[in-house]
Design an enzyme around this catalytic site. Structure first.
Site, mmCIF file in Angstrom:
data_model
loop_
_atom_site.group_PDB
_atom_site.id
_atom_site.type_symbol
_atom_site.label_atom_id
_atom_site.label_comp_id
_atom_site.label_asym_id
_atom_site.label_seq_id
_atom_site.Cartn_x
_atom_site.Cartn_y
_atom_site.Cartn_z
ATOM 1 N N ASN A 29 55.764 -34.835 -19.186
ATOM 2 C CA ASN A 29 54.702 -33.939 -19.823
ATOM 3 C C ASN A 29 55.260 -34.168 -21.463
ATOM 4 O O ASN A 29 54.777 -33.559 -22.193
ATOM 5 C CB ASN A 29 54.494 -32.637 -19.377
ATOM 6 C CG ASN A 29 53.445 -32.973 -18.198
ATOM 7 O OD1 ASN A 29 52.908 -33.871 -17.983
ATOM 8 N ND2 ASN A 29 53.337 -31.830 -17.502
ATOM 9 N N CYS A 123 38.583 -33.098 -12.275
ATOM 10 C CA CYS A 123 39.944 -32.997 -11.699
ATOM 11 C C CYS A 123 40.107 -32.297 -10.373
ATOM 12 O O CYS A 123 39.344 -31.485 -10.352
ATOM 13 C CB CYS A 123 40.946 -32.537 -12.834
ATOM 14 S SG CYS A 123 42.456 -32.295 -12.605
ATOM 15 N N ARG A 128 38.880 -28.511 -15.959
ATOM 16 C CA ARG A 128 39.748 -28.639 -16.962
ATOM 17 C C ARG A 128 39.128 -29.075 -18.321
ATOM 18 O O ARG A 128 38.813 -30.506 -18.744
ATOM 19 C CB ARG A 128 41.008 -29.799 -16.720
ATOM 20 C CG ARG A 128 41.858 -29.068 -15.397
ATOM 21 C CD ARG A 128 42.734 -30.206 -15.122
ATOM 22 N NE ARG A 128 43.832 -30.226 -15.827
ATOM 23 C CZ ARG A 128 44.894 -31.127 -15.797
ATOM 24 N NH1 ARG A 128 44.821 -32.028 -14.781
ATOM 25 N NH2 ARG A 128 46.116 -31.247 -16.592
ATOM 26 N N ARG A 422 52.635 -41.292 -10.015
ATOM 27 C CA ARG A 422 52.128 -40.977 -11.398
ATOM 28 C C ARG A 422 53.307 -40.261 -12.279
ATOM 29 O O ARG A 422 53.398 -40.319 -13.291
ATOM 30 C CB ARG A 422 50.818 -40.277 -11.292
ATOM 31 C CG ARG A 422 49.933 -40.991 -10.972
ATOM 32 C CD ARG A 422 48.336 -40.343 -11.112
ATOM 33 N NE ARG A 422 48.826 -39.336 -12.561
ATOM 34 C CZ ARG A 422 48.202 -38.242 -12.858
ATOM 35 N NH1 ARG A 422 47.337 -37.511 -11.942
ATOM 36 N NH2 ARG A 422 48.449 -37.501 -13.691
HETATM 37 C C1 UD1 Z 1 49.171 -29.585 -18.901
HETATM 38 C C2 UD1 Z 1 50.150 -30.466 -18.241
HETATM 39 C C3 UD1 Z 1 49.927 -30.194 -16.542
HETATM 40 C C4 UD1 Z 1 49.879 -28.493 -16.456
HETATM 41 C C5 UD1 Z 1 49.130 -27.813 -17.430
HETATM 42 C C6 UD1 Z 1 49.242 -26.426 -17.341
HETATM 43 C C7 UD1 Z 1 50.531 -32.510 -19.541
HETATM 44 C C8 UD1 Z 1 50.260 -33.569 -19.775
HETATM 45 N N1 UD1 Z 1 50.069 -31.861 -18.551
HETATM 46 O O1 UD1 Z 1 47.795 -30.030 -18.810
HETATM 47 O O2 UD1 Z 1 50.849 -30.948 -15.992
HETATM 48 O O3 UD1 Z 1 49.601 -28.395 -15.027
HETATM 49 O O4 UD1 Z 1 49.279 -28.248 -18.846
HETATM 50 O O5 UD1 Z 1 50.714 -26.115 -17.736
HETATM 51 O O6 UD1 Z 1 51.174 -31.864 -20.224
HETATM 52 N N2 UD1 Z 1 41.618 -24.936 -21.098
HETATM 53 C C9 UD1 Z 1 40.421 -24.529 -21.389
HETATM 54 N N3 UD1 Z 1 39.872 -25.316 -22.674
HETATM 55 C C10 UD1 Z 1 40.672 -26.356 -23.269
HETATM 56 C C11 UD1 Z 1 41.849 -26.765 -22.426
HETATM 57 C C12 UD1 Z 1 42.208 -25.972 -21.306
HETATM 58 O O7 UD1 Z 1 39.788 -23.542 -21.144
HETATM 59 O O8 UD1 Z 1 40.138 -27.052 -24.054
HETATM 60 C C13 UD1 Z 1 42.211 -24.146 -19.887
HETATM 61 C C14 UD1 Z 1 42.374 -24.802 -18.697
HETATM 62 O O9 UD1 Z 1 41.113 -24.955 -18.032
HETATM 63 C C15 UD1 Z 1 43.466 -24.263 -17.693
HETATM 64 C C16 UD1 Z 1 44.199 -23.817 -18.990
HETATM 65 O O10 UD1 Z 1 43.423 -23.786 -20.173
HETATM 66 O O11 UD1 Z 1 42.875 -23.220 -17.054
HETATM 67 C C17 UD1 Z 1 45.591 -24.450 -19.187
HETATM 68 O O12 UD1 Z 1 45.051 -25.975 -19.289
HETATM 69 P P1 UD1 Z 1 45.885 -26.947 -20.121
HETATM 70 O O13 UD1 Z 1 47.313 -26.283 -20.791
HETATM 71 O O14 UD1 Z 1 45.022 -27.498 -21.373
HETATM 72 O O15 UD1 Z 1 46.477 -28.061 -19.330
HETATM 73 P P2 UD1 Z 1 46.641 -29.658 -19.719
HETATM 74 O O16 UD1 Z 1 47.300 -29.562 -21.160
HETATM 75 O O17 UD1 Z 1 45.695 -30.359 -19.374
#
Ligand code: UD1
Length: 452
Positions: A29, A123, A128, A422
């Site tokens: 990550n 997902c 997400r 992965r």
């Molecule tokens: C990243 C990690 C993943 C990890 C996750 C949480 C990478 C490549 N992936 O995923 O392994 O499981 O952080 O630590 O680094 N959310 C919103 N709006 C957005 C984006 C996110 O509401 O625009 C919410 C999501 O639904 C979730 C939370 O925020 O509940 C955290 O998600 P996010 O930190 O964005 O996860 P990723 O960055 O996709």
């Protein structure tokens, strides 16, 4: 590439106490957003400690289609250089394979002023969305449209702004990565409130500063970025390579593998500070871990006890470790209560663990696990988890099933191992190096070569 399909399995003969020494690889990550950030740079950039993973190969393919020359070697050195600034589209067939491909959006928009990136789609670990990424880019002055499943973003030049990245479930990790990258080349000053503080983002921010970005507040939830005209590696950095931090989730996986088998294992190449919440929960579970500089030694505990924990944004327990702890709780003495605030629907591993004899009840965004009490595997085979054919649904769910298989009586076949491929760099080999009996049906070790 190892060329495996989704139908292949790992066959695990459980019941071996793991022993020995194993090193963790570079953090997936951190490597992914840092590779994507290379789109911002003029001239070559060299990275070191890039793990050998399918996700790295997928991002390599995305970047190559975006005009980046990517050359990797077996020792984790990867050289990236943009040779064509014209392409701006990251297409769905690649982005759907890996959500982290969405990390090219911010860098592309900032450097090429135009980006067309497929929305990542559904997902298995839950909802997400990417609304925070898009709202932030719009505040930086981008015009954003959604067209036929693609984000189409355009901005003659981004301009600094005050952003807040904290969503209903805490800060977004890849959202922070996208906006941080975009802000580095924006005109003026950007303040990102509610920024994610994960060590992988700290690594990204340090990398960007090494390229000449001006980011302050690194490691806090308020990042301040003063935009610069261009980013490039200096001669030293281009030659030595920027070293990616160790993978704290892989480290946690190996520590829990040792604990679940009652083994004695030294895990090397770690940063103990990144594992604070893992350290705390292992302590509560009675797992004895000696933490030293760059190394953790597990072993000597008399039993694993039930524990209570909730997955939260950093510095809380990583949601990626939650499924692994559910596996550990299955063999603990007494009850454990495990919640997930970040991804409240992330429980697809539970039904498979139940097929192995685990006693787990869902309770909203948490589970109650009643352990077998055989963490040290002293119990009779009847009291242990039972080997069974199971199938993983995502990366960490599959890893949890592998851990359960290591502790179970008899043989477990874990399907869906393309998920493991992965995100783990040769996990089967690493476990076997510790004495586990893990056979890969393909005969090819997990992990893939970074294609050049
Ligand atoms: C990243 C990690 C993943 C990890 C996750 C949480 C990478 C490549 N992936 O995923 O392994 O499981 O952080 O630590 O680094 N959310 C919103 N709006 C957005 C984006 C996110 O509401 O625009 C919410 C999501 O639904 C979730 C939370 O925020 O509940 C955290 O998600 P996010 O930190 O964005 O996860 P990723 O960055 O996709």
């Amino acid at each position: 590439m190892s060329g495996k399909s989704g139908g292949e399995s790992l066959i695990i003969d459980g019941g071996v106490r793991l022993e020995g020494e194993v090193a963790v690889s570079g953090a997936k990550n951190a490597a992914l957003p840092i590779m994507a950030a290379c789109l911002l740079a003029e001239g070559p950039v060299c990275l070191a400690g890039v793990p050998w993973l399918r996700d790295v190969a997928t991002l390599t393919a995305v970047l190559q289609r975006l005009g980046v020359s990517v050359q990797g070697d077996r020792r984790g050195r990867v050289r990236l250089e943009t040779v064509d600034h014209a392409p701006t589209q990251a297409s769905y067939p690649l982005v759907r394979r890996m959500r982290a491909s969405f990390c090219v959006l911010g860098p592309l928009l900032a450097r090429r002023r135009h980006a067309v990136v497929a929305l990542p789609g559904g997902c298995t670990i839950g909802h997400r969305p990417v609304d925070l990424h898009l709202a932030g880019l719009a505040q930086l002055g981008a015009e954003i449209k959604l067209q036929r499943g693609y984000v189409v973003a355009r901005a003659p030049r981004l301009r600094g702004a005050e952003l807040n990245l904290c969503g209903p479930r805490g800060p977004s990790v890849t959202g922070t990565a996208n906006l941080l990258c975009a802000a580095t080349l924006a005109r003026g000053r950007t303040v990102i409130q509610g920024a994610a503080r994960e060590p992988e983002l700290v690594d990204l921010a340090k990398f960007l500063n090494a390229l000449g970005a001006r980011i302050a507040g690194i490691g806090t939830s308020t990042l301040e970025v003063v935009g610069v005209k261009q980013l490039a590696a200096d001669r030293q950095l281009a030659a030595d390579g920027y070293r990616i931090i160790p993978d704290r989730i892989e480290a946690a996986t190996l520590l829990i593998a040792a604990a679940i088998t009652g083994g004695r294992v030294g895990v090397t190449g770690i940063v103990a500070d990144h594992l604070g919440a893992v350290r705390q929960v292992l302590h509560e579970a009675g797992v004895e871990v000696r933490w030293q500089e760059g190394r953790a030694q597990v072993g000597g505990q008399s039993a694993v006890r039930g524990f209570a924990v909730d997955a939260l944004p950093y510095p809380g327990l990583p949601t990626d470790v939650q499924p692994l702890l559910v596996a550990l709780a299955c063999v603990a003495q007494g009850r454990s209560l495990i919640g997930d605030t970040v991804f409240p629907q992330r429980w697809r591993h539970v039904a498979e663990l139940v097929r192995m004899g685990a006693c787990i009840q869902r309770a909203g965004s948490a589970v109650v696990v009643t352990g077998t009490g055989t963490g040290m595997m002293a119990g009779s085979p009847q009291n242990r988890l039972q080997g069974a054919p199971v199938v993983g649904s995502d990366l960490r769910a599959t890893a949890a099933l592998v851990l359960a298989g290591l502790a179970a009586a008899g043989r477990t076949s874990v399907g869906g191992i393309h998920h493991l491929d992965r995100g783990y760099d040769h996990l089967d080999q690493k476990l076997n190096q510790l004495g586990a009996r893990v056979a890969n049906q393909t005969g090819v070790s997990l992990g893939v070569r970074c294609s050049s």
